[in-house]
Design an enzyme around this catalytic site. Structure first.
Site, mmCIF file in Angstrom:
data_model
loop_
_atom_site.group_PDB
_atom_site.id
_atom_site.type_symbol
_atom_site.label_atom_id
_atom_site.label_comp_id
_atom_site.label_asym_id
_atom_site.label_seq_id
_atom_site.Cartn_x
_atom_site.Cartn_y
_atom_site.Cartn_z
ATOM 1 N N ASP A 14 4.308 4.463 8.672
ATOM 2 C CA ASP A 14 3.624 2.989 9.489
ATOM 3 C C ASP A 14 5.062 2.892 10.501
ATOM 4 O O ASP A 14 6.054 2.332 10.115
ATOM 5 C CB ASP A 14 3.715 1.528 8.589
ATOM 6 C CG ASP A 14 2.789 1.612 7.598
ATOM 7 O OD1 ASP A 14 1.699 3.147 7.409
ATOM 8 O OD2 ASP A 14 2.128 0.602 7.426
ATOM 9 N N ASP A 40 0.901 -0.771 0.409
ATOM 10 C CA ASP A 40 0.192 0.190 -0.045
ATOM 11 C C ASP A 40 1.106 1.363 0.154
ATOM 12 O O ASP A 40 0.117 2.213 -0.237
ATOM 13 C CB ASP A 40 -0.647 -0.101 0.736
ATOM 14 C CG ASP A 40 -0.784 -0.074 2.155
ATOM 15 O OD1 ASP A 40 0.386 -1.314 2.861
ATOM 16 O OD2 ASP A 40 -0.904 0.367 3.637
ATOM 17 N N HIS A 63 -3.710 7.816 6.598
ATOM 18 C CA HIS A 63 -3.361 6.295 6.625
ATOM 19 C C HIS A 63 -4.272 5.435 7.622
ATOM 20 O O HIS A 63 -3.851 5.256 8.332
ATOM 21 C CB HIS A 63 -1.925 6.186 7.197
ATOM 22 C CG HIS A 63 -1.608 4.407 7.125
ATOM 23 N ND1 HIS A 63 -1.302 3.712 8.222
ATOM 24 C CD2 HIS A 63 -0.834 3.901 5.910
ATOM 25 C CE1 HIS A 63 -1.084 2.467 7.180
ATOM 26 N NE2 HIS A 63 -0.469 2.653 6.409
#
Length: 300
Positions: free
Chosen positions: A196, A65, A254
């Site tokens: 992330d 992603d 996100h």
């Protein structure tokens, strides 16, 4: 001109209203594309951003992603006849994935690969810090040098004008007039990109003094156990990182598909973000930089 264009805000899977990741930073002559997920080429069209504006592409890590849109973006740049070099930065541990993605793109672009494996500078004005995720990941900080702002009244009093102002800025003095006599310090703008990760030292380091801080906010504070399991941030944790670094503005993105209303996440982040302005990003948002801070770190 400095501006952040949001191309996608979804985590893992897209939704009807959120594309996979993609963030385009206008930074004067640079155009930096961060984490192009699937559909980024199309999102660039919707956002009115020409692929030819891209000069650098920065990947935080090689989960799909965050990088599966790379071949399409590169192919579009070839189609558009981009002649300038394009620099691709990515974790060295993702070399095989990155080269596979690049191999799928139409050849003909002057693409220069820059793998990295440790915190520190990777290009002029760009530094990275290690994040804490399930695979190797790095966040990015883009900063302009500190400078000085001329004060017209002091220039006039010193009898300096026209081309002499440029000479004074370049040389630091002009006759008996010193640069510091007619100017004040100007703090360089700073942008930070934290994707992330779980809470870690690298995230705090990137946020330090940021004028515009982008962080993942995958989970609500109510789902902190899921965040711990998958090594992601909750909204409240993102806010705390912004507050710790005295960031001026925090952009959350996100988002897990479990949240239809991300204003809930923005509200949680505001409780911990201190003085930072908090925005929950939407696809195709254009986010300007906050007013430049004074040299002591405060907004003017």
């Amino acid at each position: 001109m400095r501006e952040l264009v949001i191309l996608g805000t979804a985590s893992q899977v897209p939704t009807r209203t959120r594309n996979h990741n993609g963030y385009f930073l206008r930074w004067e002559r640079e155009g930096i594309l961060f984490d192009p997920g699937e559909g980024t080429q199309r999102q660039l069209i919707h956002a009115g951003v020409a692929a030819s504006r891209i000069t650098r592409i920065c990947l935080t890590h090689v989960h799909g992603d965050h990088c599966f849109g790379l071949p399409g973006v590169l192919s579009r740049m070839v189609l558009d006849g981009v002649a300038h070099p394009v620099h691709l930065h990515y974790p060295a541990s993702g070399e095989e994935v990155v080269r596979s993605l690049v191999s799928l793109a139409t050849p003909g672009l002057d693409l220069r690969l820059h793998p990295h494996g440790a915190a520190g500078p990777i290009a002029d004005g760009i530094d990275i810090e290690r994040l804490r995720h399930r695979i190797e990941a790095f966040g990015y900080r883009v900063a302009e040098p500190d400078g000085r702002t001329f004060l017209p009244a002091l220039l006039e009093k010193a009898g300096v004008g026209g081309p002499d102002v440029g000479r004074l800025a370049r040389d630091g003095s002009l006759g008996k007039v010193r640069l510091e006599d007619v100017s004040v310090p100007r703090r360089g703008l700073r942008f930070a990109f934290v994707m992330d990760t779980a809470v870690c030292d690298g995230a705090y380091a990137l946020a330090e003094g940021a004028d515009l801080l982008v962080t993942e906010s995958t989970f609500s504070d109510d789902d902190v156990r899921l965040a711990e399991q998958y090594l992601h941030l909750t909204a409240g944790q993102a806010g705390s990182i912004a507050a710790s670094g005295s960031a001026s503005a925090l952009v959350l993105t996100h988002f897990s598909s479990r949240y239809d209303d991300v204003e809930l996440l923005a509200a949680q982040a505001r409780l911990t973000a201190g003085a930072a302005t908090v925005v929950a990003a939407s696809d195709l948002d254009r986010i300007p930089f906050p007013a430049r801070r004074s040299n002591d770190g405060r907004a003017p």
